[in-house]
Design a protein around this motif. Sequence first.
Motif, PDB file in Angstrom:
ATOM      1  N   ARG A   1      42.793   8.820  32.502  1.00 33.36           N
ATOM      2  CA  ARG A   1      43.326   9.992  33.221  1.00 33.36           C
ATOM      3  C   ARG A   1      44.242  10.803  32.311  1.00 33.36           C
ATOM      4  O   ARG A   1      44.167  12.032  32.270  1.00 33.36           O
ATOM      5  CB  ARG A   1      44.087   9.528  34.462  1.00 33.36           C
ATOM      6  CG  ARG A   1      43.586  10.138  35.745  1.00 33.36           C
ATOM      7  CD  ARG A   1      44.368   9.809  36.993  1.00 33.36           C
ATOM      8  NE  ARG A   1      45.359   8.768  36.958  1.00 33.36           N
ATOM      9  CZ  ARG A   1      45.153   7.499  37.318  1.00 33.36           C
ATOM     10  NH1 ARG A   1      43.975   7.109  37.741  1.00 33.36           N
ATOM     11  NH2 ARG A   1      46.129   6.622  37.273  1.00 33.36           N
TER      12      ARG A   1
ATOM     13  N   THR B   1      43.591  14.594  31.054  1.00 31.41           N
ATOM     14  CA  THR B   1      44.594  15.626  31.352  1.00 31.41           C
ATOM     15  C   THR B   1      44.997  16.363  30.089  1.00 31.41           C
ATOM     16  O   THR B   1      45.083  17.599  30.074  1.00 31.41           O
ATOM     17  CB  THR B   1      45.835  14.995  32.026  1.00 31.41           C
ATOM     18  OG1 THR B   1      45.430  14.395  33.256  1.00 31.41           O
ATOM     19  CG2 THR B   1      46.904  16.039  32.301  1.00 31.41           C
TER      20      THR B   1
ATOM     21  N   GLU C   1      44.185  20.336  29.762  1.00 29.55           N
ATOM     22  CA  GLU C   1      45.308  21.268  29.572  1.00 29.55           C
ATOM     23  C   GLU C   1      45.193  21.993  28.239  1.00 29.55           C
ATOM     24  O   GLU C   1      45.482  23.189  28.144  1.00 29.55           O
ATOM     25  CB  GLU C   1      46.651  20.529  29.675  1.00 29.55           C
ATOM     26  CG  GLU C   1      47.000  20.076  31.071  1.00 29.55           C
ATOM     27  CD  GLU C   1      47.114  21.227  32.067  1.00 29.55           C
ATOM     28  OE1 GLU C   1      47.524  22.336  31.681  1.00 29.55           O
ATOM     29  OE2 GLU C   1      46.785  21.017  33.252  1.00 29.55           O
TER      30      GLU C   1
ATOM     31  N   ALA D   1      50.545  18.941  29.650  1.00 28.53           N
ATOM     32  CA  ALA D   1      49.990  17.685  30.173  1.00 28.53           C
ATOM     33  C   ALA D   1      51.075  16.730  30.657  1.00 28.53           C
ATOM     34  O   ALA D   1      50.755  15.646  31.152  1.00 28.53           O
ATOM     35  CB  ALA D   1      49.154  17.007  29.095  1.00 28.53           C
TER      36      ALA D   1
END
Length: 197
Positions: free
Chosen positions: A14, A18, A22, A44
């Motif tokens: 995850r 992310t 981002e 992030a």
Amino acid sequence: MPVESSLRARKKERTRRTIRYEAFRLFREQGYTETTVEQIAAAAEVSPSTFFRYFPSKEQLVLADDQDALMIEALAAQPRGQHPLTAVRNATEQVYGAMSAADLAFEQERQALLHHVPDLRPAVGLEFQRSIELAAQLLADYTGRGVEDFEVRVAAGAMVGAMLAIVATTPVNSANVGHALDLLQAGLPFEAPNGRP
């Protein structure tokens, strides 16, 4: 896998996703060159040192190909005895067919960045060589030949070269990759516009 290890692995994935998403959002908004690692980390909500635990550089964040492991697995599962390019095509269809629309859009954006951002052009040469080595290993594993086998190396170079040739002007998806592999397998049959060879 123990539950705690599984949770930790999901959390790491995850965080990695992310950071990438981002970064790509910032690249779209302000450009690749103008975006710093510090800005990506802040967006992030991680530290720059955490960014570097996942990606050695901003360039590597773009170069990282999430489809590699999936292609290795999909090709390994292909039945033996079919033409290697047919097996690669079938594995490609399986991998791209399982991708969500968001993941496919992300991969297409990643490819576009690699081939349209001047700062990334030197990295494309290294990526090209890495991709040939990966393709050669995939073909060698599938055919039972050595990774240094002449035909394996030529086929790997042809496959990767075909992808490099189309990616700048054509979306990366299973239909376009499959069409390129079909042309290679057919011996690159060229026809004049009037239908004559």
